[in-house]
Motif scaffolding. Sequence first.
Motif, PDB file in Angstrom:
ATOM      1  N   LEU A  39      47.855  42.282  17.311  1.00  0.00           N
ATOM      2  CA  LEU A  39      46.781  41.365  17.672  1.00  0.00           C
ATOM      3  C   LEU A  39      47.091  40.676  18.995  1.00  0.00           C
ATOM      4  N   SER A  40      48.348  40.283  19.186  1.00  0.00           N
ATOM      5  CA  SER A  40      48.770  39.651  20.437  1.00  0.00           C
ATOM      6  C   SER A  40      48.518  40.590  21.615  1.00  0.00           C
ATOM      7  N   GLU A  41      48.908  41.861  21.465  1.00  0.00           N
ATOM      8  CA  GLU A  41      48.691  42.856  22.531  1.00  0.00           C
ATOM      9  C   GLU A  41      47.205  43.025  22.842  1.00  0.00           C
ATOM     10  N   VAL A  42      46.393  43.134  21.796  1.00  0.00           N
ATOM     11  CA  VAL A  42      44.951  43.331  21.964  1.00  0.00           C
ATOM     12  C   VAL A  42      44.315  42.128  22.659  1.00  0.00           C
ATOM     13  N   LEU A  43      44.712  40.910  22.260  1.00  0.00           N
ATOM     14  CA  LEU A  43      44.145  39.710  22.881  1.00  0.00           C
ATOM     15  C   LEU A  43      44.529  39.611  24.357  1.00  0.00           C
ATOM     16  N   ILE A  44      45.774  39.920  24.688  1.00  0.00           N
ATOM     17  CA  ILE A  44      46.196  39.887  26.093  1.00  0.00           C
ATOM     18  C   ILE A  44      45.420  40.918  26.892  1.00  0.00           C
ATOM     19  N   LYS A  45      45.240  42.110  26.337  1.00  0.00           N
ATOM     20  CA  LYS A  45      44.467  43.149  27.018  1.00  0.00           C
ATOM     21  C   LYS A  45      43.011  42.701  27.198  1.00  0.00           C
ATOM     22  N   ALA A  46      42.420  42.126  26.155  1.00  0.00           N
ATOM     23  CA  ALA A  46      41.020  41.669  26.233  1.00  0.00           C
ATOM     24  C   ALA A  46      40.869  40.570  27.277  1.00  0.00           C
ATOM     25  N   LEU A  47      41.815  39.645  27.323  1.00  0.00           N
ATOM     26  CA  LEU A  47      41.762  38.579  28.327  1.00  0.00           C
ATOM     27  C   LEU A  47      41.877  39.157  29.730  1.00  0.00           C
ATOM     28  N   SER A  48      42.751  40.121  29.904  1.00  0.00           N
ATOM     29  CA  SER A  48      42.918  40.753  31.213  1.00  0.00           C
ATOM     30  C   SER A  48      41.650  41.473  31.645  1.00  0.00           C
ATOM     31  N   GLU A  49      41.031  42.202  30.722  1.00  0.00           N
ATOM     32  CA  GLU A  49      39.800  42.929  31.039  1.00  0.00           C
ATOM     33  C   GLU A  49      38.623  41.988  31.262  1.00  0.00           C
ATOM     34  N   ASN A  50      38.729  40.774  30.714  1.00  0.00           N
ATOM     35  CA  ASN A  50      37.666  39.789  30.825  1.00  0.00           C
ATOM     36  C   ASN A  50      37.763  38.990  32.127  1.00  0.00           C
ATOM     37  N   GLY A  51      38.741  39.308  32.945  1.00  0.00           N
ATOM     38  CA  GLY A  51      38.882  38.634  34.231  1.00  0.00           C
ATOM     39  C   GLY A  51      39.893  37.502  34.242  1.00  0.00           C
ATOM     40  N   SER A  52      40.482  37.184  33.094  1.00  0.00           N
ATOM     41  CA  SER A  52      41.504  36.139  33.048  1.00  0.00           C
ATOM     42  C   SER A  52      42.806  36.710  33.598  1.00  0.00           C
ATOM     43  N   ILE A  53      43.405  35.996  34.504  1.00  0.00           N
ATOM     44  CA  ILE A  53      44.670  36.452  35.094  1.00  0.00           C
ATOM     45  C   ILE A  53      45.802  35.687  34.427  1.00  0.00           C
ATOM     46  N   MET A  54      46.690  36.428  33.785  1.00  0.00           N
ATOM     47  CA  MET A  54      47.834  35.808  33.130  1.00  0.00           C
ATOM     48  C   MET A  54      49.099  36.274  33.838  1.00  0.00           C
TER      49      MET A  54
END
Length: 128
Positions: free
Chosen positions: A20-35
């Motif tokens: 779930l952590s991996e999926v959320l980080i990927k979703a945030l990245s694809e959503n334009g959030s820069i981490m």
Amino acid sequence: EKVEGIDCNQYGFDMDMPKLSEVLIKALSENGSIMTSGEKEKFKKSMDEIKSMNGSLLIGKKDRMIHRLDVYTETKEVSIDVTLKMSEINQKHAFKEPEGAKSLKDTFNIKDQPLPIFSPSSSAMSPI
């Protein structure tokens, strides 16, 4: 099982927290959030604090809509049980904490700022 008189099928789930952590980080990245890598590690570490998350969905047999969601979460410091019933869809609703309940801000020690899910920089994401 029935929810508000509607026949439903019940589906259980048990979340794989590292996945779930991996999926959320990927979703945030694809959503334009820069981490940054540090932010990603901090996020992963906070997700590691969650010991378990499981529950069930009750979906209408005929309308195929979610009518109830039960979620049980346990961290190192707190256990949270949430039941959401979706009964009057497209109607106005008010949400109240149960009497004597600790607020989310107090539970997660968030002071003088909006909850993260309601921050101006956040975007709506489906938990399912």
